[in-house]
Design a protein around this motif. Structure first.
Motif, PDB file in Angstrom:
ATOM      1  N   ARG A 138      -5.366   3.125 150.943  1.00  0.00           N
ATOM      2  CA  ARG A 138      -6.106   3.206 149.685  1.00  0.00           C
ATOM      3  C   ARG A 138      -5.848   4.532 148.973  1.00  0.00           C
ATOM      4  O   ARG A 138      -5.731   4.574 147.743  1.00  0.00           O
ATOM      5  CB  ARG A 138      -7.602   3.010 149.929  1.00  0.00           C
ATOM      6  N   ALA A 139      -5.740   5.608 149.737  1.00  0.00           N
ATOM      7  CA  ALA A 139      -5.477   6.917 149.131  1.00  0.00           C
ATOM      8  C   ALA A 139      -4.091   6.941 148.475  1.00  0.00           C
ATOM      9  O   ALA A 139      -3.931   7.460 147.362  1.00  0.00           O
ATOM     10  CB  ALA A 139      -5.581   8.011 150.185  1.00  0.00           C
ATOM     11  N   TRP A 141      -2.346   4.302 147.405  1.00  0.00           N
ATOM     12  CA  TRP A 141      -2.401   3.402 146.253  1.00  0.00           C
ATOM     13  C   TRP A 141      -3.017   4.106 145.049  1.00  0.00           C
ATOM     14  O   TRP A 141      -2.478   4.065 143.937  1.00  0.00           O
ATOM     15  CB  TRP A 141      -3.218   2.163 146.630  1.00  0.00           C
ATOM     16  N   ARG A 142      -4.134   4.775 145.264  1.00  0.00           N
ATOM     17  CA  ARG A 142      -4.842   5.450 144.169  1.00  0.00           C
ATOM     18  C   ARG A 142      -3.982   6.573 143.585  1.00  0.00           C
ATOM     19  O   ARG A 142      -3.877   6.720 142.347  1.00  0.00           O
ATOM     20  CB  ARG A 142      -6.162   6.019 144.679  1.00  0.00           C
ATOM     21  N   CYS A 145      -1.140   5.074 141.479  1.00  0.00           N
ATOM     22  CA  CYS A 145      -1.653   4.519 140.220  1.00  0.00           C
ATOM     23  C   CYS A 145      -1.942   5.633 139.218  1.00  0.00           C
ATOM     24  O   CYS A 145      -1.622   5.516 138.017  1.00  0.00           O
ATOM     25  CB  CYS A 145      -2.909   3.694 140.475  1.00  0.00           C
ATOM     26  N   GLU A 146      -2.549   6.708 139.685  1.00  0.00           N
ATOM     27  CA  GLU A 146      -2.842   7.840 138.801  1.00  0.00           C
ATOM     28  C   GLU A 146      -1.550   8.483 138.319  1.00  0.00           C
ATOM     29  O   GLU A 146      -1.402   8.805 137.131  1.00  0.00           O
ATOM     30  CB  GLU A 146      -3.709   8.861 139.531  1.00  0.00           C
ATOM     31  N   THR A 152      -6.486   0.847 136.447  1.00  0.00           N
ATOM     32  CA  THR A 152      -7.275   0.572 137.648  1.00  0.00           C
ATOM     33  C   THR A 152      -8.642  -0.018 137.316  1.00  0.00           C
ATOM     34  O   THR A 152      -9.224  -0.719 138.137  1.00  0.00           O
ATOM     35  CB  THR A 152      -7.460   1.844 138.497  1.00  0.00           C
ATOM     36  N   GLN A 157      -9.661  -4.321 143.742  1.00  0.00           N
ATOM     37  CA  GLN A 157      -9.527  -3.300 144.785  1.00  0.00           C
ATOM     38  C   GLN A 157     -10.422  -3.730 145.947  1.00  0.00           C
ATOM     39  O   GLN A 157     -11.436  -3.117 146.224  1.00  0.00           O
ATOM     40  CB  GLN A 157      -9.954  -1.929 144.266  1.00  0.00           C
TER      41      GLN A 157
END
Length: 275
Positions: A138-139, A141-142, A145-146, A152, A157
């Motif tokens: 998850r970290a 992926w985030r 994306c940023e 988002t 999610q």
């Protein structure tokens, strides 16, 4: 060596350890636990007290108060310890324990970047709540994306139960409904069994993979057996095993050496589900 599973993910890690140990003339004693702290501690104590091992390779549960207590116990076990696919710090100064881990955050980010090259501006995410790998995926992926400026807000999610849970089918439909509603046409799924189940459900609902929904899975245990074969992030499982054994052997030869924390990068294996 104590690992939480003997039939998923860890067989290749075990193979890496066995190959390195055979080359060094070292015997490995293997135990399988069940992601339960009490079981892990029982197995570890038995190896120390009954078998009389010289060192431990272990993938322990580290979350929760019980997991933290297990890590503290390992630090005082009286033999060198190398953590596999886990990292931990102990003591008042949070000193690092020796460890070898896959860079799962990097792997997840690679998956997002791969999907973005096909023009996807929304990349959804499905992870299971029970996996220790989930926070890292998850970290990554985030972060990706940023970094890429992907949308988002409104993008699925999902933190779901795994496919063996009675609630999985409903969770799967909820994610697919959210993808259709938000215009999300790409998903990163951890792990392979959940991704394969997702593709099967897509076929039931007339959602084409990858025509309507591109899918990348995380783990690459059985991804190529799906129809279509799944693009996957492949953690370096065999190399993790080899590296962990090498760290333990070096510690046995030089007990005073500084603690090493080794991070090994995963690979992106491109197949048909994301093109």
């Amino acid at each position: 060596m104590v690992v939480p599973s003997l039939d998923y993910y860890y067989p290749d890690v075990i193979r890496g350890v066995r190959e390195a140990a055979a080359a060094a003339g070292v015997r490995v004693v293997l135990r399988g636990a069940t992601y339960q702290v009490a079981d892990e501690r029982r197995q570890l104590a038995s190896l120390i007290d009954s078998v009389g091992v010289d060192g431990l390779l272990v993938a322990p549960t580290t979350e929760s108060d019980e997991g933290e207590e297990l890590v503290r116990w390992l630090q005082t076990a009286g033999v060198p310890v190398v953590l596999i696919e886990r990292a931990a710090a102990v003591g008042p100064y949070r000193e690092a324990m020796e460890s070898v881990v896959s860079d799962h955050a990097l792997g997840a980010a690679m998956a997002v970047r791969h999907l973005a090259t096909f023009g996807h501006r929304r990349v959804g995410l499905i992870t299971t709540i029970t996996s220790p790998t989930t926070p890292h995926v998850r970290a990554g992926w985030r972060l990706a994306c940023e970094e890429l400026g992907l949308e988002t807000d409104g993008t699925p999610q999902a933190r779901t139960v795994d496919r063996r849970d009675p609630g999985w089918a409903r969770a799967l439909d909820d994610v697919l409904d959210a993808c259709l509603a938000s215009g999300t046409r790409a998903l990163l799924v951890h792990s392979d069994p959940e991704a394969i189940s997702l593709v099967e459900r897509c076929q039931d609902r007339g959602i084409r993979v990858p025509g309507d929904l591109a899918v990348v899975t995380y783990d690459d245990e059985v991804a190529e057996l799906c129809d279509p074969p799944l693009t996957a992030i492949r953690p370096p499982k065999t190399d993790i095993g080899r590296a962990a054994f090498a760290l333990l052997l070096e510690r046995l030869h030089d007990p005073g050496r500084p603690a090493h924390r080794v991070v090994v990068g995963p690979q992106l294996i491109v197949r048909h589900s994301s093109s």
